[in-house]
Motif scaffolding. Structure first.
Motif, PDB file in Angstrom:
ATOM      1  N   MET A 138       0.845  -1.172   0.000  1.00  0.00           N
ATOM      2  CA  MET A 138       0.000   0.000   0.000  1.00  0.00           C
ATOM      3  C   MET A 138       0.892   1.237   0.000  1.00  0.00           C
ATOM      4  N   ARG A 139       0.505   2.235  -0.798  1.00  0.00           N
ATOM      5  CA  ARG A 139       1.236   3.508  -0.897  1.00  0.00           C
ATOM      6  C   ARG A 139       0.284   4.672  -0.738  1.00  0.00           C
ATOM      7  N   ILE A 140       0.693   5.646   0.052  1.00  0.00           N
ATOM      8  CA  ILE A 140      -0.090   6.865   0.274  1.00  0.00           C
ATOM      9  C   ILE A 140       0.822   8.069   0.055  1.00  0.00           C
ATOM     10  N   ILE A 141       0.276   9.111  -0.557  1.00  0.00           N
ATOM     11  CA  ILE A 141       0.972  10.386  -0.699  1.00  0.00           C
ATOM     12  C   ILE A 141       0.407  11.328   0.354  1.00  0.00           C
ATOM     13  N   VAL A 142       1.284  12.007   1.083  1.00  0.00           N
ATOM     14  CA  VAL A 142       0.858  12.993   2.086  1.00  0.00           C
ATOM     15  C   VAL A 142       1.408  14.355   1.687  1.00  0.00           C
ATOM     16  N   GLY A 143       0.510  15.295   1.453  1.00  0.00           N
ATOM     17  CA  GLY A 143       0.912  16.666   1.186  1.00  0.00           C
ATOM     18  C   GLY A 143       0.818  17.472   2.469  1.00  0.00           C
ATOM     19  N   ILE A 144       1.766  18.376   2.663  1.00  0.00           N
ATOM     20  CA  ILE A 144       1.775  19.247   3.845  1.00  0.00           C
ATOM     21  C   ILE A 144       1.876  20.682   3.339  1.00  0.00           C
ATOM     22  N   THR A 145       0.853  21.489   3.626  1.00  0.00           N
ATOM     23  CA  THR A 145       0.876  22.884   3.190  1.00  0.00           C
ATOM     24  C   THR A 145       1.132  23.803   4.381  1.00  0.00           C
ATOM     25  N   GLY A 146       1.075  25.086   4.106  1.00  0.00           N
ATOM     26  CA  GLY A 146       1.394  26.077   5.120  1.00  0.00           C
ATOM     27  C   GLY A 146       0.262  26.448   6.056  1.00  0.00           C
ATOM     28  N   ALA A 147      -0.848  25.738   5.995  1.00  0.00           N
ATOM     29  CA  ALA A 147      -1.923  26.006   6.958  1.00  0.00           C
ATOM     30  C   ALA A 147      -1.472  25.533   8.338  1.00  0.00           C
ATOM     31  N   SER A 148      -2.043  26.116   9.365  1.00  0.00           N
ATOM     32  CA  SER A 148      -1.762  25.664  10.720  1.00  0.00           C
ATOM     33  C   SER A 148      -2.282  24.234  10.882  1.00  0.00           C
ATOM     34  N   GLY A 149      -1.601  23.438  11.675  1.00  0.00           N
ATOM     35  CA  GLY A 149      -2.044  22.073  11.930  1.00  0.00           C
ATOM     36  C   GLY A 149      -1.081  21.019  11.430  1.00  0.00           C
ATOM     37  N   SER A 150       0.199  21.369  11.305  1.00  0.00           N
ATOM     38  CA  SER A 150       1.164  20.399  10.789  1.00  0.00           C
ATOM     39  C   SER A 150       1.366  19.223  11.748  1.00  0.00           C
ATOM     40  N   LEU A 151       0.944  19.352  12.983  1.00  0.00           N
ATOM     41  CA  LEU A 151       1.014  18.230  13.917  1.00  0.00           C
ATOM     42  C   LEU A 151       0.170  17.055  13.422  1.00  0.00           C
ATOM     43  N   TYR A 152      -0.932  17.363  12.724  1.00  0.00           N
ATOM     44  CA  TYR A 152      -1.737  16.296  12.123  1.00  0.00           C
ATOM     45  C   TYR A 152      -0.901  15.507  11.112  1.00  0.00           C
ATOM     46  N   ALA A 153      -0.177  16.219  10.258  1.00  0.00           N
ATOM     47  CA  ALA A 153       0.654  15.558   9.236  1.00  0.00           C
ATOM     48  C   ALA A 153       1.740  14.708   9.889  1.00  0.00           C
ATOM     49  N   TYR A 154       2.435  15.291  10.839  1.00  0.00           N
ATOM     50  CA  TYR A 154       3.517  14.569  11.519  1.00  0.00           C
ATOM     51  C   TYR A 154       2.992  13.284  12.160  1.00  0.00           C
ATOM     52  N   SER A 155       1.879  13.387  12.852  1.00  0.00           N
ATOM     53  CA  SER A 155       1.301  12.223  13.533  1.00  0.00           C
ATOM     54  C   SER A 155       0.826  11.178  12.534  1.00  0.00           C
ATOM     55  N   LEU A 156       0.228  11.629  11.425  1.00  0.00           N
ATOM     56  CA  LEU A 156      -0.223  10.694  10.393  1.00  0.00           C
ATOM     57  C   LEU A 156       0.963   9.955   9.768  1.00  0.00           C
ATOM     58  N   ILE A 157       2.007  10.671   9.433  1.00  0.00           N
ATOM     59  CA  ILE A 157       3.178  10.059   8.793  1.00  0.00           C
ATOM     60  C   ILE A 157       3.814   9.022   9.718  1.00  0.00           C
ATOM     61  N   ARG A 158       3.910   9.343  10.993  1.00  0.00           N
ATOM     62  CA  ARG A 158       4.447   8.359  11.952  1.00  0.00           C
ATOM     63  C   ARG A 158       3.538   7.140  12.061  1.00  0.00           C
ATOM     64  N   ALA A 159       2.223   7.367  12.077  1.00  0.00           N
ATOM     65  CA  ALA A 159       1.283   6.244  12.158  1.00  0.00           C
ATOM     66  C   ALA A 159       1.371   5.363  10.915  1.00  0.00           C
TER      67      ALA A 159
END
Length: 188
Positions: A1-22
């Protein structure tokens, strides 16, 4: 399984970090595309340099339109943009593919794969809403970063995990980040 995660400049990058670790812990191959502002906001909000994510995922250059994920021939389950700024959302909704992130999102839509955008903006004006409707009509899932409270969170990570769990659920990825509604008794 492969997923692409985009991270933009909106507030809330902790969501991205936590998702990538998960995703890493769940053995999901992950490609990360941070915008320049996404890099800056992650550093500001979390104290994390995006290069730290290389231990969990393949980090791609947003200006590299020759990247594999810019092609529909590369199979992925889809893409999530978390957090998704209104600037990136607008570019994607209007077919602008001048960055790897917007091109990859366009590819995901044209290939009828899952695109999830997690806007973290409030309040919204009509153009924001119209762009979300455009994306939804094109097959994207709009998942605002609005955590629930029925699991009675006591710490920030519990609120973050609520959204991360919803993203994983949307990709049908099994996890144990939180108890589901009514799986545990609720006491008064």
């Amino acid at each position: 399984m492969r997923i692409i995660v985009g991270i933009t400049g909106a507030s809330g990058s902790l969501y991205a970090y936590s998702l990538i670790r998960a995703l890493h812990q769940l053995n999901v191959e992950t490609f990360v595309i941070p915008t320049e502002m996404g890099r800056k906001v992650m550093k500001f909000e979390c104290g994390i340099d995006v290069d730290t994510l290389k231990q969990y995922a393949t980090v791609l250059d947003n200006s590299d339109l020759f990247s594999a994920v810019a092609s529909g021939s590369v199979k992925t389950e889809g893409m999530v943009i978390v957090p998704c700024s209104m600037n990136s959302l607008g570019a994607i909704a209007n077919g602008v593919g001048d960055t790897l992130m917007s091109r990859a999102a366009s590819v995901v839509l044209k290939e009828q794969r899952k695109l999830i955008v997690v806007p973290r903006e409030a309040p919204l004006h009509l153009i924001h809403l119209e762009n979300m409707v455009k994306l939804s009509k094109s097959g994207a899932m709009i998942m605002p970063a609005s955590p629930g409270f029925y699991h009675r969170p006591k710490e920030i990570w519990e609120l973050v995990n609520f959204i991360v769990a919803r993203i994983l659920d949307a990709f049908d990825i099994d996890h144990s980040l939180l108890a589901r509604w009514r799986e545990t008794p609720i006491t008064q």
